[in-house]
Design a protein around this motif. Structure first.
Motif, mmCIF file in Angstrom:
data_model
loop_
_atom_site.group_PDB
_atom_site.id
_atom_site.type_symbol
_atom_site.label_atom_id
_atom_site.label_comp_id
_atom_site.label_asym_id
_atom_site.label_seq_id
_atom_site.Cartn_x
_atom_site.Cartn_y
_atom_site.Cartn_z
ATOM 1 N N TRP A 47 51.703 53.923 41.745
ATOM 2 C CA TRP A 47 51.431 54.973 42.282
ATOM 3 C C TRP A 47 50.230 54.604 43.203
ATOM 4 N N MET A 48 49.430 53.738 42.519
ATOM 5 C CA MET A 48 48.123 53.058 43.435
ATOM 6 C C MET A 48 48.565 52.288 44.327
ATOM 7 N N LEU A 49 49.611 51.566 44.438
ATOM 8 C CA LEU A 49 50.198 50.862 45.380
ATOM 9 C C LEU A 49 50.878 51.763 46.603
ATOM 10 N N ALA A 50 51.512 52.761 46.031
ATOM 11 C CA ALA A 50 52.029 53.580 46.933
ATOM 12 C C ALA A 50 50.956 54.402 47.668
ATOM 13 N N PHE A 51 49.982 54.667 47.121
ATOM 14 C CA PHE A 51 48.860 55.475 47.519
ATOM 15 C C PHE A 51 48.077 54.713 48.638
ATOM 16 N N PHE A 52 47.814 53.335 48.573
ATOM 17 C CA PHE A 52 47.031 52.681 49.375
ATOM 18 C C PHE A 52 47.966 52.361 50.508
ATOM 19 N N TYR A 53 49.540 52.064 50.250
ATOM 20 C CA TYR A 53 50.258 51.737 51.317
ATOM 21 C C TYR A 53 50.128 53.006 52.324
ATOM 22 N N HIS A 54 50.560 54.259 51.687
ATOM 23 C CA HIS A 54 50.457 55.257 52.438
ATOM 24 C C HIS A 54 49.169 55.734 53.275
ATOM 25 N N PHE A 55 48.240 55.344 52.415
ATOM 26 C CA PHE A 55 46.630 55.632 53.248
ATOM 27 C C PHE A 55 46.595 54.742 54.420
ATOM 28 N N CYS A 56 46.851 53.302 54.373
ATOM 29 C CA CYS A 56 46.798 52.495 55.252
ATOM 30 C C CYS A 56 47.541 52.817 56.600
ATOM 31 N N ALA A 57 49.027 52.898 56.250
ATOM 32 C CA ALA A 57 49.853 53.425 57.322
ATOM 33 C C ALA A 57 49.762 54.691 57.874
ATOM 34 N N ASN B 294 51.059 46.016 62.076
ATOM 35 C CA ASN B 294 51.897 45.815 60.894
ATOM 36 C C ASN B 294 51.388 45.070 59.830
ATOM 37 N N TRP B 295 50.646 43.670 60.181
ATOM 38 C CA TRP B 295 50.238 42.848 59.100
ATOM 39 C C TRP B 295 48.826 43.449 58.536
ATOM 40 N N ILE B 296 48.046 44.167 59.500
ATOM 41 C CA ILE B 296 46.755 44.625 59.054
ATOM 42 C C ILE B 296 47.111 45.593 57.939
ATOM 43 N N VAL B 297 48.006 46.563 58.148
ATOM 44 C CA VAL B 297 48.632 47.533 57.282
ATOM 45 C C VAL B 297 48.963 46.920 55.828
ATOM 46 N N ILE B 298 49.918 46.040 55.778
ATOM 47 C CA ILE B 298 50.360 45.262 54.645
ATOM 48 C C ILE B 298 49.375 44.664 53.895
ATOM 49 N N PHE B 299 48.291 43.825 54.841
ATOM 50 C CA PHE B 299 47.354 43.262 53.839
ATOM 51 C C PHE B 299 46.035 44.135 53.438
ATOM 52 N N LEU C 278 47.476 45.961 50.361
ATOM 53 C CA LEU C 278 47.481 44.938 49.231
ATOM 54 C C LEU C 278 45.995 44.758 48.556
ATOM 55 N N LEU C 279 45.097 44.361 49.677
ATOM 56 C CA LEU C 279 43.722 44.141 49.278
ATOM 57 C C LEU C 279 43.124 45.288 48.384
ATOM 58 N N LEU C 280 43.096 46.514 48.960
ATOM 59 C CA LEU C 280 42.901 47.688 48.430
ATOM 60 C C LEU C 280 43.388 47.873 46.987
ATOM 61 N N THR C 281 44.625 47.618 46.626
ATOM 62 C CA THR C 281 45.099 47.885 45.592
ATOM 63 C C THR C 281 44.544 46.950 44.696
ATOM 64 N N ALA C 282 44.693 45.658 45.028
ATOM 65 C CA ALA C 282 44.201 44.733 44.031
ATOM 66 C C ALA C 282 42.837 45.041 43.551
ATOM 67 N N GLY C 283 41.971 45.352 44.655
ATOM 68 C CA GLY C 283 40.609 45.808 44.244
ATOM 69 C C GLY C 283 40.559 46.867 43.511
ATOM 70 N N ALA C 284 41.045 47.878 43.605
ATOM 71 C CA ALA C 284 40.947 49.332 43.114
ATOM 72 C C ALA C 284 41.864 48.947 41.506
ATOM 73 N N TRP C 285 42.676 48.220 41.485
ATOM 74 C CA TRP C 285 43.132 48.035 40.143
ATOM 75 C C TRP C 285 42.047 47.467 39.037
ATOM 76 N N LEU C 286 41.353 46.238 39.580
ATOM 77 C CA LEU C 286 40.498 45.845 39.071
ATOM 78 C C LEU C 286 39.326 46.480 38.560
ATOM 79 N N TYR C 287 39.027 47.339 39.642
ATOM 80 C CA TYR C 287 37.826 48.309 39.346
ATOM 81 C C TYR C 287 38.495 49.363 38.315
ATOM 82 N N ALA C 288 39.575 49.889 38.333
ATOM 83 C CA ALA C 288 39.956 50.952 37.354
ATOM 84 C C ALA C 288 40.386 50.284 35.817
ATOM 85 N N ARG C 289 40.694 49.233 35.966
ATOM 86 C CA ARG C 289 40.828 48.443 34.616
ATOM 87 C C ARG C 289 39.489 48.352 33.744
#
Lengths: 115, 130
Positions: B75-85, B107-112, B115-126
């Motif tokens: 859901w977090m990945l889906a959220f940040f993808y949907h957020f950027c797109a 295209n690539w700005i959205v993808i990266f 991914l970057l926001l998800t990784a950062g948020a996951w580390l923060y949430a953990r």
């Protein structure tokens, strides 16, 4: 679709406005949930006891459910061809979103006002 | 006869490799649908927190299983993808970034950034979850 396009234009605009509003609201929600989601029930209650938190969460729920209903509506309109099934699906979509929004809002109010 | 079998087929949905913009577009829709489901789960979680301690404990237990963590991460990945797109959609709505070359970059700005926001948020949430 009939010739009247005003509701389509309105739907388009509302989706944009809710998107914009959701940018800060979602970031706030994520930030808050990261601190609260792993905790127990009293922690959630403590979080929502602050009127500002409960208020912003209520606002998020309003805008978020609206945006969600609007998105699902668009998908239903695009992929369901049978007019009858489409009508039923659109009504069910609205009803489910409204019910879940009501339940969530009641929960927030209850947590905010309890003890 | 042999020649006709070698003829290229017209792009058919099952075998057609979607171009990146098409893939990102359908992903925006699919993540949106996944997030709608997530919103209902959030509503149920709030409802449980207010009205059913038993149900809330069940949620707590579920979110701490491997599958629960996986769903939260999804859901977090889906959220940040949907957020950027979604932000890119809002930019497009102003009439900017619609050229082919701008498209290729965004295209690539959205993808990266997703991914970057998800990784950062996951580390923060953990950190928050422990």
């Amino acid at each position: 679709m009939s010739g009247d396009n005003s509701h389509a234009a309105k739907h388009w605009l509302v989706t944009r406005f809710t998107s914009l509003a959701l940018i800060p609201l979602c970031l706030w929600l994520f930030y808050s949930l990261a601190g609260v989601a792993g905790g127990d029930q009293p922690l959630v209650q403590l979080w929502l006891k602050a009127p500002a938190h409960a208020g912003v969460l209520g606002l998020f729920l309003l805008v978020g459910f609206h945006h969600s209903a609007s998105g699902v509506q668009e998908v239903i309109e695009d992929y369901i061809s049978s007019e009858n099934v489409k009508k039923l699906a659109l009504a069910a979509n609205r009803l489910l979103h409204l019910a879940a929004f009501g339940a969530a809002l009641a929960a927030v109010l209850s947590l905010a006002l309890k003890g | 006869m042999a020649d006709t079998q070698k003829r290229p087929l017209s792009p058919h949905l099952q075998i057609y490799r979607l171009p990146l913009p098409a893939l990102l577009s359908i992903t925006h829709r699919m993540t949106g649908m996944a997030l709608s489901v997530g919103l209902f789960v959030l509503a149920a979680w709030l409802y449980a927190a207010a009205f059913s301690p038993k149900c809330f404990a069940k949620f707590h237990e579920l979110f701490n299983t491997g599958l629960g963590r996986f769903a939260l991460f999804g859901w977090m990945l889906a959220f940040f993808y949907h957020f950027c797109a979604g932000i890119r959609h809002l930019v497009w709505d102003t009439g900017t970034g619609l050229s082919k070359s701008a498209y290729r970059i965004s295209n690539w700005i959205v993808i990266f950034s997703a991914l970057l926001l998800t990784a950062g948020a996951w580390l923060y949430a953990r950190g928050g979850l422990q």
